[in-house]
Structures are given as structure tokens and as C-alpha cells.
Write a protein that holds these residues in place. Structure first.
Motif, PDB file in Angstrom:
ATOM      1  N   GLU A 233       0.823  -1.212   0.000  1.00 31.45           N
ATOM      2  CA  GLU A 233       0.000   0.000   0.000  1.00 31.45           C
ATOM      3  C   GLU A 233       0.854   1.258   0.000  1.00 31.45           C
ATOM      4  O   GLU A 233       0.404   2.321  -0.417  1.00 31.45           O
ATOM      5  N   THR A 234       2.081   1.139   0.494  1.00 31.73           N
ATOM      6  CA  THR A 234       2.932   2.322   0.621  1.00 31.73           C
ATOM      7  C   THR A 234       3.384   2.819  -0.749  1.00 31.73           C
ATOM      8  O   THR A 234       3.707   2.017  -1.618  1.00 31.73           O
ATOM      9  N   SER A 235       3.390   4.142  -0.920  1.00 32.35           N
ATOM     10  CA  SER A 235       3.826   4.728  -2.185  1.00 32.35           C
ATOM     11  C   SER A 235       5.276   4.353  -2.457  1.00 32.35           C
ATOM     12  O   SER A 235       6.061   4.168  -1.530  1.00 32.35           O
TER      13      SER A 235
ATOM     14  N   PHE B 152       7.808   6.006  -3.293  1.00 34.63           N
ATOM     15  CA  PHE B 152       8.873   6.842  -2.748  1.00 34.63           C
ATOM     16  C   PHE B 152       9.056   6.636  -1.242  1.00 34.63           C
ATOM     17  O   PHE B 152      10.010   7.142  -0.669  1.00 34.63           O
ATOM     18  N   ALA B 153       8.125   5.951  -0.609  1.00 30.69           N
ATOM     19  CA  ALA B 153       8.220   5.803   0.850  1.00 30.69           C
ATOM     20  C   ALA B 153       8.392   4.350   1.265  1.00 30.69           C
ATOM     21  O   ALA B 153       8.194   4.005   2.416  1.00 30.69           O
TER      22      ALA B 153
ATOM     23  N   THR C  41       9.971   3.219   4.521  1.00 26.01           N
ATOM     24  CA  THR C  41       9.329   3.363   5.824  1.00 26.01           C
ATOM     25  C   THR C  41       8.594   2.087   6.231  1.00 26.01           C
ATOM     26  O   THR C  41       8.279   1.900   7.390  1.00 26.01           O
TER      27      THR C  41
ATOM     28  N   LEU D 143       8.281  11.259   5.594  1.00 29.70           N
ATOM     29  CA  LEU D 143       7.893  10.349   4.513  1.00 29.70           C
ATOM     30  C   LEU D 143       6.562   9.677   4.815  1.00 29.70           C
ATOM     31  O   LEU D 143       5.737   9.498   3.931  1.00 29.70           O
ATOM     32  N   GLY D 144       6.372   9.319   6.092  1.00 28.56           N
ATOM     33  CA  GLY D 144       5.121   8.662   6.475  1.00 28.56           C
ATOM     34  C   GLY D 144       3.927   9.558   6.166  1.00 28.56           C
ATOM     35  O   GLY D 144       2.907   9.105   5.646  1.00 28.56           O
TER      36      GLY D 144
ATOM     37  N   ILE E 121       3.865  12.093   3.997  1.00 34.50           N
ATOM     38  CA  ILE E 121       3.739  12.313   2.547  1.00 34.50           C
ATOM     39  C   ILE E 121       3.067  11.109   1.898  1.00 34.50           C
ATOM     40  O   ILE E 121       2.180  11.238   1.052  1.00 34.50           O
ATOM     41  N   ASP E 122       3.491   9.925   2.329  1.00 34.17           N
ATOM     42  CA  ASP E 122       2.895   8.701   1.804  1.00 34.17           C
ATOM     43  C   ASP E 122       1.396   8.676   2.097  1.00 34.17           C
ATOM     44  O   ASP E 122       0.590   8.336   1.223  1.00 34.17           O
TER      45      ASP E 122
ATOM     46  N   GLU F 296      -0.292  11.070  -0.206  1.00 26.14           N
ATOM     47  CA  GLU F 296      -0.294  10.529  -1.567  1.00 26.14           C
ATOM     48  C   GLU F 296      -1.461   9.568  -1.750  1.00 26.14           C
ATOM     49  O   GLU F 296      -2.073   9.491  -2.811  1.00 26.14           O
ATOM     50  N   ARG F 297      -1.768   8.824  -0.694  1.00 30.54           N
ATOM     51  CA  ARG F 297      -2.806   7.805  -0.801  1.00 30.54           C
ATOM     52  C   ARG F 297      -4.172   8.322  -0.367  1.00 30.54           C
ATOM     53  O   ARG F 297      -5.105   7.555  -0.203  1.00 30.54           O
TER      54      ARG F 297
ATOM     55  N   TYR G 120      -2.052  17.751  -2.428  1.00 31.12           N
ATOM     56  CA  TYR G 120      -1.200  18.219  -1.342  1.00 31.12           C
ATOM     57  C   TYR G 120       0.089  18.786  -1.906  1.00 31.12           C
ATOM     58  O   TYR G 120       0.422  18.585  -3.071  1.00 31.12           O
TER      59      TYR G 120
ATOM     60  N   TYR H 221      14.932  14.646  -4.037  1.00 30.89           N
ATOM     61  CA  TYR H 221      14.078  13.478  -3.740  1.00 30.89           C
ATOM     62  C   TYR H 221      12.667  13.706  -4.268  1.00 30.89           C
ATOM     63  O   TYR H 221      12.056  12.816  -4.862  1.00 30.89           O
TER      64      TYR H 221
ATOM     65  N   ASN I 257      10.798  11.682  -7.418  1.00 30.41           N
ATOM     66  CA  ASN I 257       9.634  10.857  -7.094  1.00 30.41           C
ATOM     67  C   ASN I 257       8.303  11.551  -7.371  1.00 30.41           C
ATOM     68  O   ASN I 257       7.264  11.098  -6.901  1.00 30.41           O
TER      69      ASN I 257
ATOM     70  N   ILE J 204       6.993  14.230  -6.204  1.00 31.22           N
ATOM     71  CA  ILE J 204       6.277  14.681  -5.015  1.00 31.22           C
ATOM     72  C   ILE J 204       6.099  16.189  -5.138  1.00 31.22           C
ATOM     73  O   ILE J 204       7.078  16.913  -5.319  1.00 31.22           O
TER      74      ILE J 204
END
Lengths: 677, 408
Positions: free
Chosen positions: A42-44, A46-47, A50, B18-19, B21-22, B25-26, B31, B42, B46, B48
Motif C-alpha cells: 500500500e505504501t507509495s 517513494f516511501a 518506511t 515520509l510517512g 507524505i505517503d 499521496e494515498r 497536497y 528526492y 519521485n 512529489i
């Protein structure tokens, strides 16, 4: 509000969990792996980092349980697709190397080692045909796993080392996985498969055979283990083991160098002759040199027994002639460079004599110069870092020099982005050995080499680092010393013509390599789009007219010619531009026209996709050569050099042959690429 | 990438996580990430959405970023770290045309101002004072212990000192003696001093929209600075009605319309609830991850939906689960500190690794062998995660970890 504060119950230690049944544990951890996988999926993109940690931690524990490897193998496709390898080297299985993987398993921290293990599981799935990977074929995965198993046989059969005990979970995981892979491939087949793999690599006669030697050592340990039934596969392996550890009657039982040295004193002439012939046979048969061989050579060299020396090197009449003309030099080379730590130089020395190189008037004096050459502190330090301090840097370098002169096609770039430098070294070792020795002297002694580019003097010492951020140390001694300098000069020359229209190789290659590089350059690629250039048709015709014997007036290739290849993966997708040199063009054993070329990669046997499979033996290749049918080669070629005055019958090339080649290019490397403008 | 809702504007995330942003993103909001320029490559690689900004002190250029975000169609700026709380206030006051938002943010950034404001709102706080040098600390320690009718020679009740403007445990020290005071470095002054409250400390995470609490979590600290789990045990959850009243007081006192707060409370042995401090940003200790594990919703997406003034009531109602009853399990974590002075290796105790509640850990092998003495509540070396059904087992398990060596 006045209810009393609840006090937590005061029993500290929870009841230690009783050992649950293994199947239940596997199921429980499997469910946790699934949850971690879902989160990672599920994580994008770019991440991904994590969410990678929990998966690696749980998967590592699962692998350590009996049955855990199977549970994860069943999830291999999902693991690959989850993105756990995203933005890491493991995302490119085609570049992974068994020896590096072995190092990762042995030395990396647990998350990294677990990632490596998951990659191995994925490789197994690809090798077994359960998983299709766009960038690596089933065969490549099998090669990888066979070598990996060879390097990790100790994990399979050996006793547990003390160091492994401290990191129990990880090491249990590694053992389980290596065992699982071996079971899937079949124990009986492992040894046979390993020796085939080793034979395939040795057939290319690389200078650097440390990895091969390590694999053979591991096999030797297995062959001597009565608990292992090596089956029919032991035969081929035994040949390799004996070549390394006991090639002659005098050292058959691997008595140790000191014992063998004493034993030599007692041997009579006919026994010494038998020893000499057996050494030569094993060496020329495998390309591997036993540590006993230098002991023997030093012994007969000290006695100035040229006859025994010639036999021990397996010299033909050419080599014998060269030796007898330069016996003093050869004795001195042996004295200064041939030691049990530099064994492979024996093979290099034999081939150097066989090439008749010493008849070149400059080589003898140049080599005398190298015998006294002391590397400067920087070069000495790098040599020691790469090869240890058991021999002096001077000895290491001289031994490497002998190898390079004897095996020009055995030079490899290692795991470094320096194919250009490796190609230049190989080219000079073949066509301009005196120049190579000259450059090497300067680099080793002065830590500086000078080249002239379009009238401008360039000094490597004054330039900043090139493509390789640190000096390569996984290559032969000559490369260790010279490559950093060549790399910098090459980059600087490219920089000097960066703003010119066209490909910089047009100016750099002839300036860098030598007079024999054609002054004109043909380019098949449109530099802006990465697709085929508008005049690609002319490119293909020109290539035939210059290199194909039926269209160039049957002119042979006289000197190695630098050329550029668009390397593609096993499904034909573009990977990158690669430097090779064209060595010769001729009919292969089955009557087709083939191009024989030098590829600085360690393993030239590569599948470039769409039926373009580079062959390294059995198609008329000499040791170290790669070859492809002429049209297949042309379909991956994007740059070559020529002299316009040599152009042959370019118009006579049939249209359909040209079209077929261009179609092959368009279907692979010249296909429109994602992201290209 | 989730389908984006074209009827909503953009949200801006202040700071690099990152958490977060992720999560964005979802989620269905468009955003943009506002972060220092080291994040640029980065973000470009990606795809972003990104606006470079260096969060130094507010200065004359501050208006620039606010106008820029406003022009982009950003409806709200969401602070991800303590250091960006004031920036978010300043930016939102421009974007939303409400100058009070900046003043509000400053209250959250200064612990002394924050306590004073809380006091004014009728919220119960312990004794506190500001200290500018060690003399102030000595006087405060003496006075607090006099008040407690201690005699000379009795062990002092401790006091706590904290930096004004740092998150969580950074700069938090417990002071018992004059010797302890000598260990405070000069550069840490000025500090906030508080009397020690003996009791049960816990934290609350509250997502707020239209001035109302939309989801309120109580995080149970097993040991402050070491371990936490959610949802809290039934014993602590029995305080929920009181906690809700207190949080509503905070919302009113600090005049919060949309956003997220993370206050800490004490319950003393006589059942009095004291307010400790409050932050206007996500909590540390990965509480959002624990909540996601227990409830299945993403705390960062919760931030977006609550901060966004354009969110509808239906949207919010659909987003959040029902507290406690909707939790499928208890999720907890333990922050590992090495117990030995010299360590060479990471070694997860077998009893931990084999415990059915153990899920995973994020510990790494030690980089240095010598462990610095833990003078303040320093940063832990990594977290260990547990998941299980029974809160009592969870609490005991987390407590027990304190007696184990993870670094040997």
C-alpha cells in the motif's frame, strides 16, 4: 471524582512462552509477513523504506524456523511485487554478484542480510520458472544460485562456526535458505552444476580467479566429506580440485608447500620431468595454477634447468625459442614475481612466452625496468589493500604485469563503471604492450600519467576523480594501479569536447587508444532521442563495408578496434552503453560469419535478449573472446570507428539484411523509451 | 496514488516526514510538501509536489511563503513537527484571513505561556515557573519542598525542567539535588520548571474539526519515555468522560477550530486531573503507527481531513472509527535504551523475540561502543512493537522489557 487509582498488578515477568509447535509458528509468522507485505504494497513507491523494516524483521524470523523458507518461497512473487527491493541494488537482479551476496550474508546487519535472503528466494523462484522477471532470465538466475551455493557450501555441510553462533536467528535463516535452495536444485546435481559453472567461467580465462578458487576450495571440502554422496557430479569437480591442490604425483595428497619443497630435493630427473608435465597439463587444461607450481618453478629456475622450466610451463616450440633467447630475463622474472601468493602469474608467463612478445625489441628492456620498479607509496598502499601484505607491492605488481601481458583478454573491469579503462588496458596489452609498460611505470612510480589531447597535455595527477569514486580493488594489480589514472583522463577528454555536436567518442577514442583507431566515427543513435539516427541505414552498410570480409575486400581486422554496444537485458530492453573492442571477423564452426570481440565484463556469456546470446566458447572463440553472428552484433552496435578511405562495397549489402538488422535494433535498444523526450 | 477530489483545495504539509507524505499521496486531497531545499532532488525524482522553504526564524520573508501557498490554492498548512507549528499558524492566519491563528500557535510553542493560558482557562496545572539561571532552579526546588513541609535531610521531591520550545522529552530533566542542577548546561537556559506530580501520566491525541473532538485516543504510558500502548487499559479508559471534558476546556481556552492536539495529563492519587502540556502536532513514539495497527485508520490522513476547513461532517464521520470498541487489538511499543555502559552488539532477547505479542523491531547494531550517560530523557535507540489482545499482558510485557538487555 475520587475513584482510587488502579495499581497495575505487580508481577513483572510474563510466563515464558512454551515452545509452540513449528507448523503453528510458521503459520503465525506467515500471517504477520502477509500483514507486513500488505502494508508495504500500500505504501507509495517513494516511501517504501518506511515500511520495509517490519517485513525484513518478521521474514528473518520466519526463515529461521523449520519450514519457514517454503512459506516465504510461496510468497516470492508477492515479495518481489511488494517493492521491498525498490531503490536498492536488489531491484536490479541482473547486476547482483554471487561473491558480493556471500559477503552480505556474512557481514551485513540483519535487515540487509535478510533482504539478500529474500532476493535469493526470488532468484530461486525465477530459476524454477515459478516467477518471470523482466530483467533476468531463468538461466541467469540458475547461474547465480549455482555460484552462490558453491560459495556457501560451508553453510550447507560444514560445522557451525563460532561466529555464527552469536547471531543465531540470522544464521539459522541463512542455513535454512541455503539448504532449501540446494534441495530444490537437488544435492546430487549441485557439484556437477557447480563444476560446469566454473568450467564456463574458466573457459574465458580471466586473470582474476579468486572467486573460482574459493568455489573449488569449498567443493574440495565436500568431496572429502564421507557424509556427502557426490554422485557422478564429483568427476568434473575432482579435476578442478586436483588442479588447485594436487596436480602432480609429488603433491597429490596436498602435503603443504614446505614438505613439497623438501621432496623436490630428493626427486630424480625423470620424476622431475613427470612433475613438470603434470603441472603444465593441469594449468593449460583449467587455467588454474596450483600453489605448488611456483615452488617447482623456483626450484628448477634456481638450478637454471631451462628444459624442466619449459616443460613446466608447457611451452611449444615458439615459447621455447623465446625462452632460450631471453633465459636470463625469465629467470629474473620468476625470482622477482612468481610466488605461491602470485600463482596465476605462472600461466601469464607461459602465455607471454608463447605470444613471442619478447621478440619485440622494446619489451625485453622494458621488463628489465619493471623488475626493479618500486611502486610509490600511494600505489603500494592500494596494492596492499587489494591483495594483502604477504608479498611486497613490487612483487604483486610485477606478477600482475606478467599476467596482463600473457592474457590481454583476461582483464576485467570488476564491479566498477570503468569498462573504457579496462578495454584500453586490454587493447594495449594486445597491440601496444611497450606503451602499456611505459604508462604503468609512470603510474606506479610517479602516480601520474600524461596524455596529449589535441595538442593539450593532460596530467592525470592534476585531475579530479573519474567515473569510479574510489580506486577499484577487485581487479588485477595492473588495473588497480592504472585504471584510476585512465578513468580520469578519459573523463577529462570527454569534458573537453562536451559542447561539440555529436558523440565525444569521435574525438576521444582515437586520441586515447592509439594510431590504429579509425579517424572517422559512425553513430547509429540519435543522441537526443536515444532512438535510431536518421542515417542508421548507412551505418549498417558502412559497418559491412568496413568489417564484413565479403564486402570489405576480405581485409582482416589488424588491431583491436574500440566500438560501442547498446547492451540489452534478456528481454531486449536497453540497459546502457558499453565499451568493447572488435578483435576479428571470421567464419564460425557452423559456417556463419561471426564477430569475435573483447568484453571487459568478468563473465562475457550474456543473454542480450531477442535471440542475441553472446557465446564465449564452442563457437570458435579463443580464450577470453566473446562472439556473435555478424548481424546480431550489428543489431546491438551503436558506434564504431573507421577510415573513410577503407570503405568497401557498402552498396552491395542486400536491403533485406540491412532492414532485418535495423528491425532488431528498433525492437530492442532503439525502441521508444519511457521518459525519453 | 489515490484519486484526488477536485472539489477540495490543496493542503500543505510543513516539514519532511515520509510517512505523512505517503499518507497524503494515498488520500483524496491534493497536497504539497513544504520542506528545506535538501528535499528537492528526492521530490523531483519521485514526483512529489514540493515547495522549498527553510524554516528558520520567522522573518520579513514569511509573508512570501504564505502568499505563495495561497496562490496555489492551499486551504490549510499542517505542521508535522514542533519547529513548524508557529509557521503553520502564521501561514494559516494569512490563508484563512484569521490573524488570531498565529497568536494561538505561539501559545503552543512556549510552554510557560501555554501553562499560563491554560490556568486562565480554569484548567488545573501544577506549580511552574520560568528559570533563567541555576539560582532560579535552586530557589524553586527549595520552595517546592518547603511547601511540602519537608524537613532538612528528608529526600527532596523532584522537580522537572523542560526547554520552552522543544518537542517531547528533548531537554527534559528530573532534578532532585543541587548536584543535579550543576549538570544543566548553560545553553539550555531559559527553562520551564514544574513541580513533580506523583501519579499516573498519560497522553491524549485529539482530532478536532469545527471545534469538536472527532476522535480521541488515550495513550497509556507504562513508563514515561519508555513505553506506550493504545487503546488504553479499561482502568485508564474509565477516565474517558473526564478526559473529554478536559480536552473540551482546552479547545475552548486555546480557541481551536480545526486541527489536532496532543496534550499530556496527570491523575494524582486523590483523583485530581492535572494538565501537563499540549502540542499542536503529531506525537512522537510512533503513536500514529500504533493507532493504525489497532484501528486501521491513518493518523496523518486524519490530520488532513480535520485541518481542512472544507471537509464535510459526513466525510469526517465516515473517516474515523469509534473509539475503543472499533479497535481490533492493542498495539504498544517500547523504546530501547542500552543498560550497559559499553555495548558491542545488538541481541534481541529470546524471550522477547519468541513472545506471541512481539511483532517487529527497528533497532540497529550499535555505531559506537560507549553509551553516553542518560542525563536527560534522551532519545531511545529504536522501538520494539508488540500487538495483542489483553491489555494487562501488554502492560506487564512492556514493563518487563525495561529489565532486559537489547545491547550487549
Amino acid at each position: 471524582m475520587s475513584e482510587p487509582i488502579p495499581v497495575p498488578p505487580d508481577h513483572d515477568a510474563p510466563a515464558p512462552g512454551t515452545t509452540p509447535d513449528p507448523a503453528g509458528e510458521v503459520a503465525r509468522l506467515g500471517a504477520m509477513v502477509d500483514r507486513a507485505l500488505t502494508r508495504l504494497e500500500e505504501t507509495s513507491a517513494f516511501a517504501k523504506q518506511t515500511a520495509r523494516g517490519p517485513l525484513l524483521d518478521i521474514a528473518g524470523r520466519l526463515l529461521a524456523k523449520p519450514g519457514g523458507a517454503q512459506a516465504l518461497y510461496d510468497r516470492a512473487a508477492r515479495i518481489e511485487a511488494s517493492g521491498v527491493f525498490h531503490a536498492t541494488d536488489w531491484d536490479h537482479p541482473e547486476i547482483l554478484q554471487p561473491s558480493l551476496a556471500t559477503g552480505t550474508l556474512a557481514h551485513a546487519d540483519r535487515p540487509t542480510a535478510t533482504l539478500e535472503l529474500l532476493s535469493e528466494l526470488r532468484m530461486l523462484s525465477i530459476a524454477q520458472g515459478d516467477l518471470l522477471h523482466p530483467r533476468i532470465s531463468s538461466e541467469q538466475a540458475q547461474h547465480f544460485l549455482a555460484q552462490l551455493l558453491a560459495l556457501n557450501l560451508n553453510r550447507l555441510f560444514g560445522a557451525q562456526a563460532e561466529a555464527e553462533r552469536s547471531n543465531a536467528t540470522l544464521n539459522a535463516a541463512i542455513r535454512n535458505l541455503v539448504g532449501f535452495i540446494a534441495e530444490r536444485i537437488g544435492y546430487g546435481e549441485i557439484l556437477a552444476c557447480l563444476s560446469t559453472e566454473i568450467d564456463r567461467i574458466l573457459a574465458q580465462r580471466p586473470i582474476m580467479v579468486d572467486d573460482v578458487k574459493l568455489m573449488v576450495t569449498r567443493i574440495a571440502a565436500c568431496l572429502h566429506d564421507p557424509g556427502i554422496n557426490s554422485g557422478g557430479g564429483g568427476l568434473g569437480a575432482a579435476r578442478l580440485v586436483s588442479a588447485l591442490f594436487g596436480p602432480t604425483a609429488g603433491c597429490r595428497e596436498d602435503p603443504g608447500l614446505a614438505v613439497y619443497r623438501e621432496r623436490l630435493e630428493t626427486l630424480d630427473d625423470s620424476a622431475l620431468q613427470q612433475e613438470a608435465r603434470a603441472f603444465a597439463r593441469a594449468m593449460h587444461d583449467t587455467g588454474l595454477v596450483s600453489a605448488y607450481h611456483p615452488v617447482f618453478l623456483r626450484h628448477v629456475s634456481a638450478l637454471e634447468r631451462g628444459d624442466l622450466l619449459g616443460q613446466a610451463l608447457g611451452l611449444s616450440s615458439t615459447g621455447t625459442e623465446a625462452f632460450s633467447c631471453y633465459a636470463g630475463l625469465v629467470y629474473s622474472l620468476i625470482d622477482a614475481a612468481i610466488t605461491p601468493d602470485t600463482t596465476q602469474a605462472v600461466y601469464g608467463l607461459a602465455l607471454l612466452l608463447e605470444r613471442g612478445l619478447l621478440f619485440d625489441p622494446a619489451i625485453g628492456p622494458a621488463l628489465w625496468g619493471h623488475i626493479g620498479l618500486e611502486p610509490c607509496p600511494t600505489a603500494a598502499q592500494t596494492l596492499t589493500a587489494a591483495f594483502g601484505d604477504r608479498q611486497s607491492p613490487a612483487t604483486l605488481l610485477l606478477a600482475g604485469t606478467i599476467s596482463v601481458l600473457g592474457q590481454p583478454l583476461g582483464i576485467g573491469q570488476g564491479n566498477n563503471p570503468t569498462c573504457q579503462a579496462a578495454r584500453a588496458l586490454s587493447m594495449w596489452a594486445l597491440a601496444a604492450p611497450d606503451y602499456l609498460l611505459h604508462l604503468l611505470t609512470r603510474a606506479a612510480r610517479d602516480h601520474n600519467i600524461t596524455m596529449v589531447f589535441e595538442g593539450q597535455r593532460l596530467s592525470s595527477a592534476a585531475l579530479s576523480a573519474g567515473l569510479a569514486p574510489t580506486p577499484p580493488i577487485d581487479v588485477d594489480p595492473v588495473s588497480v594501479v592504472l585504471v584510476p589514472h585512465l578513468d580520469r583522463l578519459y573523463i577529462e577528454m570527454g569534458r573537453l569536447c562536451a559542447d561539440r555536436p555529436g558523440d565525444p567518442h569521435a574525438w576521444v577514442n582515437s586520441a586515447m587508444h592509439g594510431w590504429w583507431v579509425g579517424q572517422d566515427t559512425a553513430l547509429a543513435v540519435d543522441l537526443n532521442t536515444g532512438g535510431l539516427a536518421g542515417d542508421a541505414d548507412r551505418f549498417v552498410r558502412l559497418f559491412h563495408g568496413l568489417y564484413h570480409p565479403l564486402y570489405n575486400g576480405n581485409k582482416p581486422v589488424t588491431h583491436p578496434q574500440p566500438a560501442g554496444i547498446a547492451v540489452t537485458d534478456s528481454v531486449g530492453r536497453f540497459i546502457g552503453w558499453h565499451a568493447i573492442s572488435i578483435l576479428r571477423v571470421g567464419l564460425g564452426p557452423s559456417g556463419e560469419m561471426r564477430i569475435y570481440f573483447y568484453n571487459p565484463n568478468y563473465d562475457g556469456g550474456q543473454d542480450w535478449g531477442h535471440d542475441v546470446v553472446v557465446s564465449t566458447d564452442s563457437n570458435g572463440e579463443r580464450f577470453g573472446e566473446s562472439s556473435l553472428p555478424f548481424d546480431r552484433f550489428a543489431a546491438r552496435l551503436y558506434l564504431f570507428h573507421y577510415d573513410a578511405c577503407e570503405e568497401g562495397h557498402t552498396d552491395a549489402v542486400p536491403d533485406d539484411a540491412v532492414t532485418a538488422i535495423l528491425d532488431m535494433a528498433r525492437a530492442t535498444w532503439a525502441a521508444p523509451r519511457a521518459g525519453a523526450a | 496514488m489515490a484519486e484526488k477530489n477536485p472539489d477540495k483545495g490543496y493542503v500543505a504539509l510543513l516539514g519532511w516526514s515520509l510517512g505523512a507524505i505517503d499518507a497524503a499521496e494515498r488520500f483524496d486531497r491534493r497536497y504539497v510538501v513544504v520542506a528545506p531545499d535538501w528535499a528537492e532532488s528526492y521530490c523531483t525524482e519521485n514526483n512529489i509536489p514540493y515547495v522549498p522553504w527553510n524554516f528558520e526564524r520567522l522573518n520579513e520573508r514569511s509573508m512570501e511563503i504564505a502568499e505563495k501557498l495561497k496562490d496555489m490554492g492551499v486551504d490549510v498548512a499542517i505542521p508535522l513537527f514542533e519547529e513548524t507549528v508557529e509557521w503553520a499558524g502564521a501561514i494559516n492566519s494569512v490563508i484563512q484571513g484569521n490573524p488570531r491563528l498565529h497568536g494561538q500557535a505561539i501559545l503552543f510553542r512556549d510552554k510557560a505561556l501555554m501553562k499560563r493560558r491554560a490556568q486562565l482557562g480554569g484548567i488545573r496545572v501544577g506549580i511552574f515557573e520560568e528559570a533563567h539561571d541555576r539560582g532560579d532552579v535552586i530557589r524553586f526546588l527549595k520552595r517546592v519542598n518547603q511547601t511540602l513541609l519537608k524537613l532538612d535531610g528528608d529526600p527532596n521531591d523532584p522537580i522537572h525542567i523542560k526547554a520552552f520550545d522543544k518537542a517531547g522529552c528533548l531537554g527534559h530533566r528530573v532534578i532532585r539535588t543541587a548536584d543535579d542542577i550543576d549538570t544543566i548546561p548553560d545553553e539550555e537556559f531559559p527553562v520551564l520548571m514544574e513541580s513533580h506530580l506523583d501519579g499516573w501520566e498519560f497522553a491524549v491525541e485529539a482530532w478536532i474539526h469545527n471545534g469538536k473532538v472527532q476522535f480521541l485516543n488515550i495513550s497509556e504510558y507504562v513508563t514515561l519515555g519508555y513505553s506506550v500502548f493504545v487503546p488504553a487499559s479499561p482502568e485508564l479508559e474509565s477516565w474517558r468522560p473526564r478526559v473529554e471534558q478536559e480536552v473540551e476546556k482546552l479547545i475552548k481556552t486555546f480557541d481551536i477550530e480545526n486541527g489536532f492536539i496532543h496534550p499530556e495529563y496527570f491523575v494524582t492519587s486523590d483523583g485530581t486531573m492535572y494538565f501537563g502540556e499540549v502540542a499542536f502536532r503529531p506525537p512522537g513514539f510512533k503513536v500514529f503507527e500504533l493507532l493504525e495497527r489497532a484501528y486501521g485508520f491513518n493518523g496523518y490522513q486524519g490530520l488532513i481531513v480535520c485541518f481542512d476547513p472544507k471537509s464535510t461532517d459526513e466525510e469526517i464521520a465516515a473517516f474515523f472509527p469509534k473509539e475503543v470498541v472499533d479497535a481490533t487489538t492493542h498495539a504498544g511499543c517500547f523504546g530501547v535504551y542500552p543498560r550497559r555502559r559499553v555495548v558491542s552488539d545488538l541481541d534481541i532477547p529470546e524471550e522477547t523475540e519468541n513472545h506471541p505479542y512481539f511483532e517487529s523491531h527497528e533497532l540497529t547494531a550499535p555505531m559506537e561502543n560507549k553509551v553516553t550517560k542518560r542525563s536527560a530523557f534522551g532519545t531511545h535507540w529504536g522501538l520494539i512493537y508488540f500487538v495483542g489482545e489483553d491489555p494487562t499482558t501488554m502492560r506487564d510485557l512492556l514493563k518487563h522489557q525495561e529489565e532486559l538487555d537489547f545491547y550487549v
